[in-house]
Design an enzyme around this catalytic site. Structure first.
Site, short mmCIF file in Angstrom:
data_model
loop_
_atom_site.label_atom_id
_atom_site.label_comp_id
_atom_site.label_asym_id
_atom_site.label_seq_id
_atom_site.Cartn_x
_atom_site.Cartn_y
_atom_site.Cartn_z
N TYR A 1 39.75 23.24 5.24
CA TYR A 1 40.79 24.27 5.20
C TYR A 1 40.60 25.13 3.94
O TYR A 1 40.57 24.61 2.83
CB TYR A 1 42.16 23.59 5.20
N CYS A 2 40.48 26.43 4.12
CA CYS A 2 40.41 27.38 3.00
C CYS A 2 39.26 27.02 2.06
O CYS A 2 38.11 26.90 2.47
CB CYS A 2 41.76 27.45 2.30
#
Length: 546
Positions: free
Chosen positions: A278-279
């Site tokens: 994530y990210c």
């Protein structure tokens, strides 16, 4: 001083004084007097307000309350909007500036303009003024108390922190911490199905936030959803940086991801795992996959999923405004004494990207109107900041955001191995948010231009958080797919197919296509029942450390 003959007829002072006297403004009730005075002025100013009504942006939520329709405040919002448009247009027409400098100036100017809004002042916000009169000043006193508390915290508060308790009504999916290092805890979740997929899933959340964005209330928990689909789920809970982590760099996070992968493979006696990044943890996962491929270990990962993650930072949006020499020097000065960057500064940076929604709307509601803090799980998480190792943060800004070195083959080396993303052939699912202001969808799209394995790109409605945390039961937003193998983001948009609701079920189908063999949810599939012993209950102690 002008005499009355120079004043337009609709502003005749005698007429105004008569209206003011007849309005009841002399009453002792503050609210009645306030409204009477406004009405007197409104009669005078109505022709001016009506003449400029077409200048009002009816979509601006700051000015949609009915109180803004009064001529006095209508003129204020009109003047503000005309001034805003003029200033932005003037800045856009400046010559002799590079596109980067012009965009940077535009961002700074928009930040200033947002701060200058009449909605942000208790003296020019009609809703706040009326509330103050109705409560005899109690609303402003409550707002001042909120302001003083936030000044003591050194952080803008968005929600009632007492409304949520980790492990009880947030981050409450049952599980155990089964592995721990100085950098992370590894959590394994209790199965809820009789059988589970043979290949487990490891989730790497960003270490700039707490992991429980993927485990909010039970209704919104991506982790619970995965567990209920029969997936053995592990998640990494990163430690918020302290003085002991002053020498931690990017290599350490990549080594941690490889460690987690090997730990789970060994504990469950499986050849490979599914992964999610994530990210920023997705950026790191891309590097991890390249390192594994370069060391003949690519088969340890069966699939990789990326939530709003970038590897090519050439189009990474307004965060590029924070990476010049002055900005980097400032962050170095802030983090030098303790060896880590206080998470409050990073939170402010992200809030500035959406200042109208994440700063000024809160100022109005909490400080000017004196409202109580809402019990909103996502905003609670947003304010639960983490610290970053100073060395890693600087290298990330310079090497990735500014120099864009990750996509240049063999330009960066990690753990003694050059990174070449072209080596990555792992099947990949890429999710982006259409309104993402942190990782713009067009930037996320570019990931598939650097991997050489099969990829699927899915564009979700909303942004960096709500685009990810969108459970199927809520039937919110939508997502777009395109099976025509488009070669650009624009081509994807042009012929994409829209599906209402959450993209989560689409991802589960994609994941099970990579192998749907199942095993009983016994033994090591139960946290603490295999070689990895339970250290403590989820969500663990690292996520609670402040």
């Amino acid at each position: 001083m002008a005499d009355s003959s120079e004043i337009p007829p609709f502003m005749d002072p005698t007429q105004f004084m008569k209206l003011f006297a007849q309005s009841g403004a002399a009453t002792t009730d503050p609210l009645t007097a306030y409204r009477a005075a406004l009405d007197a002025w409104g009669t005078v100013l109505e022709p001016l307000a009506k003449a400029g009504r077409d200048k009002v942006d009816t979509t601006d939520r700051r000015f949609t309350a009915p109180q803004w329709e009064h001529p006095v405040f209508d003129l204020m919002r009109q003047s503000y909007q005309v001034m805003s448009e003029y200033m932005l247009a003037a800045a856009d027409q400046l010559e002799g500036l590079s596109e980067h400098d012009k965009a940077k100036m535009g961002f700074a100017l928009r930040s200033i303009i947002d701060a200058m809004s009449p909605a942000n002042s208790p003296f020019t916000n009609p809703v706040a003024l009326e509330r103050a009169m109705e409560t005899k000043g109690a609303s402003l006193m409550a707002g001042i108390q909120h302001l003083m508390q936030d000044m003591q915290r050194g952080q803008l508060t968005h929600t009632d922190s007492s409304a949520f308790t980790l492990g009880e009504n947030i981050a409450s999916t049952p599980g155990k911490v089964v592995y721990q290092t100085p950098l992370f805890q590894l959590i394994q979740y209790d199965p809820t199905t009789k059988n589970v997929l043979e290949t487990p899933l490891i989730i790497f959340p960003p270490w700039i936030n707490r992991f429980y964005i993927l485990d909010l209330t039970a209704e919104k928990s991506f982790i619970k959803y995965c567990v209920d689909q029969g997936i053995t789920v592990f998640i990494v809970s990163w430690k918020s940086a302290d003085a002991s982590m002053k020498d931690v760099i990017w290599d350490d996070y990549i080594a941690a991801q490889i460690d987690a992968i090997d730990t789970v493979r060994s504990a469950l006696d499986v050849p490979d795992v599914h992964t999610i990044g994530y990210c920023v943890a997705g950026t790191t996962l891309a590097a991890t996959l390249a390192i594994l491929a370069a060391t003949d270990a690519a088969d340890k990962v069966r699939s990789a999923t990326f939530f709003t993650a970038q590897v090519d930072f050439s189009s990474s949006g307004e965060l590029l405004h924070f990476i010049d020499d002055q900005q980097i020097a400032m962050t170095e000065a802030l983090s030098a004494p303790q060896g880590y960057l206080d998470g409050r500064f990073l939170a402010l940076t992200f809030n500035m990207l959406r200042s109208k929604d994440l700063i000024w709307s809160t100022v109005v509601k909490i400080y000017l109107l004196g409202e109580d803090y809402p019990a909103f799980d996502l905003l609670h998480w947003n304010g639960d900041v983490t610290n970053l190792p100073a060395k890693w943060h600087r290298n990330y800004l310079v090497d990735l955001y500014r120099e864009n070195r990750l996509v240049r083959p063999d330009d960066l080396s990690v753990l003694g191995t050059p990174i070449d993303l072209r080596r990555v052939k792992t099947p990949t699912y890429i999710q982006a948010g259409r309104e993402d202001h942190i990782a713009p969808a067009e930037s996320v799209w570019k990931l598939q231009q650097h991997f050489t394995g099969p990829t699927k790109f899915v564009l979700a409605g909303s942004g960096h958080i709500a685009g990810v945390v969108n459970p199927p039961a809520q039937m919110k937003y939508q997502y777009w797919t395109n099976d025509a193998a488009p070669t650009s983001y624009a081509a994807f948009i042009e012929s994409a197919s829209e599906t209402k609701g959450s993209w989560w079920p689409d991802w589960v189908v994609w994941l099970t296509e990579k192998g749907n063999a199942c095993v009983p949810a016994t033994g090591a599939r139960q946290p603490g029942q295999g070689t990895l012993k339970a250290l403590e209950s989820a969500p663990g102690s690292y996520v609670k450390a402040r």
